[in-house]
Enzyme design. Structure first.
Site, short mmCIF file in Angstrom:
data_model
loop_
_atom_site.label_atom_id
_atom_site.label_comp_id
_atom_site.label_asym_id
_atom_site.label_seq_id
_atom_site.Cartn_x
_atom_site.Cartn_y
_atom_site.Cartn_z
N ARG A 153 47.58 -24.23 22.49
CA ARG A 153 45.94 -24.05 23.01
C ARG A 153 45.37 -25.08 22.15
O ARG A 153 44.69 -25.81 22.63
CB ARG A 153 45.15 -23.08 23.97
CG ARG A 153 46.49 -21.97 24.88
CD ARG A 153 46.10 -20.66 24.96
NE ARG A 153 46.59 -20.72 25.85
CZ ARG A 153 46.44 -19.06 26.30
NH1 ARG A 153 45.41 -18.63 25.97
NH2 ARG A 153 47.21 -18.58 27.35
N LYS B 239 57.26 -15.67 31.79
CA LYS B 239 56.61 -15.97 30.61
C LYS B 239 54.69 -14.98 30.51
O LYS B 239 54.82 -14.47 32.04
CB LYS B 239 55.84 -17.39 31.26
CG LYS B 239 54.50 -18.26 30.34
CD LYS B 239 53.94 -19.07 31.04
CE LYS B 239 53.01 -20.01 29.65
NZ LYS B 239 52.23 -20.52 30.24
N LYS C 140 59.44 -16.00 27.81
CA LYS C 140 58.79 -17.20 26.48
C LYS C 140 57.66 -15.96 26.55
O LYS C 140 56.67 -15.31 27.39
CB LYS C 140 58.23 -18.14 27.31
CG LYS C 140 56.88 -18.41 26.55
CD LYS C 140 56.35 -19.87 27.52
CE LYS C 140 55.16 -20.52 27.00
NZ LYS C 140 54.63 -21.58 27.74
C1 PBG Z 1 51.57 -23.82 30.12
C2 PBG Z 1 52.04 -23.79 28.80
C3 PBG Z 1 51.60 -22.83 27.60
C4 PBG Z 1 52.44 -22.86 26.49
C5 PBG Z 1 53.36 -24.35 27.00
N1 PBG Z 1 52.99 -24.34 28.53
C6 PBG Z 1 50.12 -22.16 27.27
C7 PBG Z 1 49.99 -21.13 28.25
O1 PBG Z 1 50.14 -20.64 29.14
O2 PBG Z 1 48.48 -20.82 28.24
C8 PBG Z 1 52.59 -22.67 25.84
C9 PBG Z 1 53.66 -22.75 24.49
C10 PBG Z 1 52.97 -22.53 22.85
O3 PBG Z 1 52.02 -21.33 23.25
O4 PBG Z 1 54.05 -23.20 22.20
N2 PBG Z 1 50.80 -24.30 31.12
#
Ligand code: PBG
Length: 332
Positions: free
Chosen positions: A213, A203, A256
């Protein structure tokens, strides 16, 4: 004797839809798609300003939307809660409240649609008053630190809470070191050995998460996520994370974002026997949505092509906000 030179004509394999169907290398099916759904307390469904086409669902709205997804052929969902500010704390205790929003949503879906695969996000950011995925400590210079092992204890309680409520798969998205092994151990100790772990393996610290967010009001209050999420410049490091997740007992490895990281999907696909998931994140979705809104591109076609590309790169399954729409298209 010189051989007759045979003209090479790759176009023969493209001559009509049926031939193209025979030689098609990548098939996308509704069964590959996982539909991310946002939820909130209360009785009203709130359209999300930062993500046109997405909604924060009430529990009733959620059940209706899952019903529509099922009718379109999608049978897996992943839940993301918007938590009211008054429940956000430094230690994110609400994340393992058995009567919290997520456990109630899991139970409601499982009651109505027992066959639907319910996946939950395991991370502290929606619950943490600092908006970070882990516990935040400030040092004497005012620098923020995300405390790894203390966070893991909380993530284990969160995962267990989701398992007790009926989750089929828990998906740690926090990027703390060692959390897959700890969550596996906790689940097994409590006899949830059949609950799977979909690990966010690679990630990246990505600006493509911005709209998400906004949807959950979960942006970090201070600092950024670069001490736990990966540097977008790194590929070898993704393999290191993958090796660790395999060793720690993950069932599925995830990359991701997806579209800008197709090389990472391919690298992980080529280096593991585990299924690979990819998350087409909010910013990827929004870029397509907003370009299509003004007629610059064809939303349906570009959404489909973006997902085919992710599948072709090696993803077995894709989390996408287009899941329901694309599944409908695939059904024809
Ligand atoms: C947080 C999380 C995030 C997303 C999924 N789980 C945001 C982040 O890590 O700040 C992002 C998903 C998206 O942008 O569609 N644990």
């Amino acid at each position: 004797m010189s051989a007759r030179s045979i003209p090479v004509r790759p176009r023969r394999n493209r001559k009509n839809p049926a031939v193209r169907g025979l030689v098609r290398e990548t098939q996308l099916s509704p069964a590959d798609l996982i539909y991310p759904l946002f939820i909130e307390e209360g009785d009203t469904d709130t359209p999300i300003e930062s993500m046109p086409g997405c909604t924060r669902w009430s529990l009733n709205g959620l059940i209706k939307e899952v019903g529509e997804a099922v009718a379109s052929g999608v049978s897996s969902v992943v839940l993301f809660p918007a938590i009211v500010d008054s429940l956000k704390t430094p230690l994110a205790e609400e994340c393992y409240n058995p009567d919290g929003l997520v456990p109630r949503a899991i139970a409601a879906i499982k009651k109505e649609f027992p066959q639907v695969v319910v996946i939950t996000d395991v991370a502290l950011d929606p619950y943490n008053s600092e908006g970070h995925d882990g516990v935040v400590e400030k040092d004497e210079h005012g620098e923020l630190h995300i405390v790894n092992d203390q966070t893991i204890d909380i993530l284990c309680q969160q995962a267990l809470c989701h398992a007790r409520a009926g989750a089929d798969i828990v998906a740690p998205s926090d990027m703390m070191d060692g959390r897959v092994a700890a969550i596996r151990q906790t689940l097994d100790d409590e006899h949830f050995d059949s609950v799977s772990i979909l690990s966010y393996t690679a990630k990246y610290a990505s600006a493509y998460y911005g709209p998400f967010r906004g949807a959950l009001d979960s942006a970090p209050k201070g600092g950024d996520k670069k001490t736990y999420q990966m540097d977008p410049a790194n590929a070898r490091e993704a393999l290191r994370e993958a090796d660790l997740d395999v060793a720690e007992g993950a069932d599925i490895l995830m990359v991701k974002p997806a579209g800008p990281y197709l090389d990472i999907i391919r690298t992980i696909r080529d280096n593991t026997d585990l299924p690979v998931a990819a998350y087409q994140v909010s910013g990827e979705y929004l870029m397509i949505k907003s370009a299509a809104k003004d007629g610059w591109i064809d939303e349906e076609k570009v959404a489909m092509e973006s997902l085919i590309g992710i599948k072709r790169a090696g993803a077995d399954m894709i989390l996408t906000y287009f899941a329901k729409d694309v599944a409908r298209q695939l059904k024809g």
